[in-house]
Design an enzyme around this catalytic site. Structure first.
Site: not given
Ligand code: MYA
Length: 463
Positions: A47-49, A185-188, A195, A197-198, A221, A463
């Site tokens: 989990y690089k991040f 929420n709504f990470l997209c 892939s 790393r956005l 979640t 939600l």
């Molecule tokens: S959950 C809904 C998530 N959205 C989707 O599933 C929609 C469809 N998928 C996508 O849009 C992309 O595949 C996403 C990843 C954007 C999910 N939560 O950019 P990358 C890690 C957290 O190369 P992509 C929701 O909205 C992954 O392990 N991290 O990958 C809640 C890897 O890290 P590591 C996730 O596929 C969100 C890195 O990202 C998730 O292009 C809560 C890869 O990045 C995920 N669902 O984009 C977010 N999926 O190397 C956290 C993958 O370590 C909030 N990854 O394994 C934290 C609190 C922040 C606020 C704090 C305030 C105090």
């Protein structure tokens, strides 16, 4: 095997847990209880991040509950990280309908799909407005990544290709003092930019913006396993319009059954059956607030709502926008004894010639005073909640919903099976950012079957 498939889930590969166990033990259980699904997370090192973030690491023993790190606003970067050359940061202005539409479009084409790419969440602009504008919402917490507008030469914003949102909330963890969080929420990220790393950049940026307001914890979640779930819940589905669900490939025809038998199995009365059930109105808020605040004490992790927040979350400030439906039940003195609500999201059906979407109702919050009576018996709570949710199903049917979804959290394990909810193949993991907590029961046992463990368990619905 699951008998129904969840609609555009946040669930996926995950697991379950029991209160009072170590994260390590929990992970072993996750691995051991696979039902043909890959339930083991990758090693922490990969989990690089996430290994750089203040979250509970896999295998870490939680000794006591509380923040992982303490920072001050002065220590928070004043500028965002630099994005790759062609992109720029944006604050998506959700007071402008055209910008809400941009989020809608990004999600419409790129948000969560089920494993076979048959269904995709379709959050409507009205829904997004409701979800993102709760009391105290901060415009800065709607973080966008756009393609730089080189061709438009500053005439407008470039295409939105990445998004993440935060809203303010408060939670209580067991007996600790309630604290402020951001619900993320709504990470997209656009499908063509996966892939790269956005996602970590979006997460860091929303963290920075939230931290700048003095908020250090978050709740979120996801279907995928990240370090480390505090709770894992299972999706359950109750067919309402079985022929349509069958047609779109959501519900199978069980061996030995027929379509006619399935329709009969899921038939519901036309009208709710409980006396004194009516739509909730603004006048009910003080009573609902009191009942709900007491009821929420039953859970290990619960939201903390003000009356204003209930007005928003349960009544959408009086707007009849078809996103949330709230009902109360009163006694003969017009005192609220129970309330419940559900919200609606459509899911796009991908590649079906008869239907392009299905309407999905999701159980949200509820309370019953039966649970609060001194010496309340589990059987009494079960009986009451079963009757209340039977009416919720009837109302969802009246509003033309095709299926009613609920998670195994709250006290849902008491009534899901009796009301013919079937287990889905999706799980939803709850995560806390910068807060370590002992695992919280998500309503399922080591074999993923429903398990009732109140008081206790997860009381927050995101939600
Ligand atoms: S959950 C809904 C998530 N959205 C989707 O599933 C929609 C469809 N998928 C996508 O849009 C992309 O595949 C996403 C990843 C954007 C999910 N939560 O950019 P990358 C890690 C957290 O190369 P992509 C929701 O909205 C992954 O392990 N991290 O990958 C809640 C890897 O890290 P590591 C996730 O596929 C969100 C890195 O990202 C998730 O292009 C809560 C890869 O990045 C995920 N669902 O984009 C977010 N999926 O190397 C956290 C993958 O370590 C909030 N990854 O394994 C934290 C609190 C922040 C606020 C704090 C305030 C105090």
């Amino acid at each position: 095997m699951s008998d129904e498939k969840e609609v555009a889930k946040k669930g996926g590969e995950a697991g379950q847990q029991t209160t009072g166990m170590s994260v390590e033990h929990l992970l072993k259980m996750l691995a051991a209880s696979s039902q043909g699904q890959e339930r083991t997370p990758k090693p922490m090192e990969e989990y690089k991040f996430w290994k750089t973030q203040p979250v509970t690491k896999f295998g870490a023993e939680v000794d006591q509950e509380g923040p992982i790190e303490n920072k001050t606003i002065e220590e928070v970067a004043k500028e965002p990280m630099k994005l790759p050359e062609k992109f720029e940061w944006d604050t998506v202005d959700i007071s402008k309908p055209e910008e809400v539409n941009e989020i809608y479009e990004l999600l419409y084409y790129n948000y969560i799909e089920d494993d076979d790419a048959t269904f995709r969440f379709k959050y409507s602009p009205e829904f997004l407005n409701w979800a993102l504008t709760c009391p105290g919402w901060n415009p800065e917490w709607n973080v966008g990544v756009r393609v730089k507008d080189e061709e438009g030469k500053g005439k407008g914003k470039g295409k939105l290709v990445g998004f993440i949102s935060g809203i303010p909330a408060k939670i209580r963890v067991r007996d600790k003092e309630e604290f402020k969080i951001a619900e993320i929420n709504f990470l997209c990220v656009h499908k063509k930019l996966r892939s790269k790393r956005l996602a970590p950049m979006l997460i860091r940026e929303v963290t920075r913006r939230v931290n700048l307001t003095g908020v250090w914890q978050a709740l979120y979640t996801a279907g995928n396993v990240l370090p480390s779930p505090v709770s894992t819940c299972r999706y359950y589905h109750r067919s309402i319009n079985w022929p349509k669900l069958y047609d779109v490939g959501f519900s199978p025809l069980p061996v030995g059954s027929t379509p006619a038998k399935q329709v009969a199995r899921f038939a519901l009365p036309n009208e709710p059956t409980l006396p004194n059930l009516r739509e909730m109105t603004e006048k009910d808020i003080p009573q609902v607030h009191k009942l709900f605040s007491e009821y929420l004490q039953r859970f290990d992790i619960s939201p903390v709502f003000s009356e204003d927040e209930l007005q928003h979350w349960f009544l959408h400030n009086g707007k009849k926008s078809g996103v949330v439906y709230s009902y109360v039940i009163t006694n003969s003195d017009d005192q609220v004894t129970d309330f419940f609500n559900f919200y609606g999201i459509e899911s796009s059906v991908l590649g079906n010639k008869n239907h392009d979407s299905i309407k999905v109702a999701y159980s949200f919050y509820y309370a019953t005073d039966v649970a609060l009576k001194k010496d309340a018996k589990k059987q009494d709570v079960k009986k009451r909640l079963t009757a209340v949710f039977q009416d919720a199903l009837i109302l969802a049917k009246k509003y033309d919903y095709d299926v009613f979804n609920a998670l195994s959290l709250q006290e849902n394990a008491l009534f899901l099976e009796d009301l013919k909810f079937g287990p889905g193949d999706g799980f939803l993991n709850y995560y806390l950012f910068n807060y370590k907590a002992f695992p919280v029961h998500g309503g399922i046992d080591a074999k993923d079957n429903l398990e009732y463990k109140a008081p206790g368990g997860m009381g927050v619905v995101l939600l």
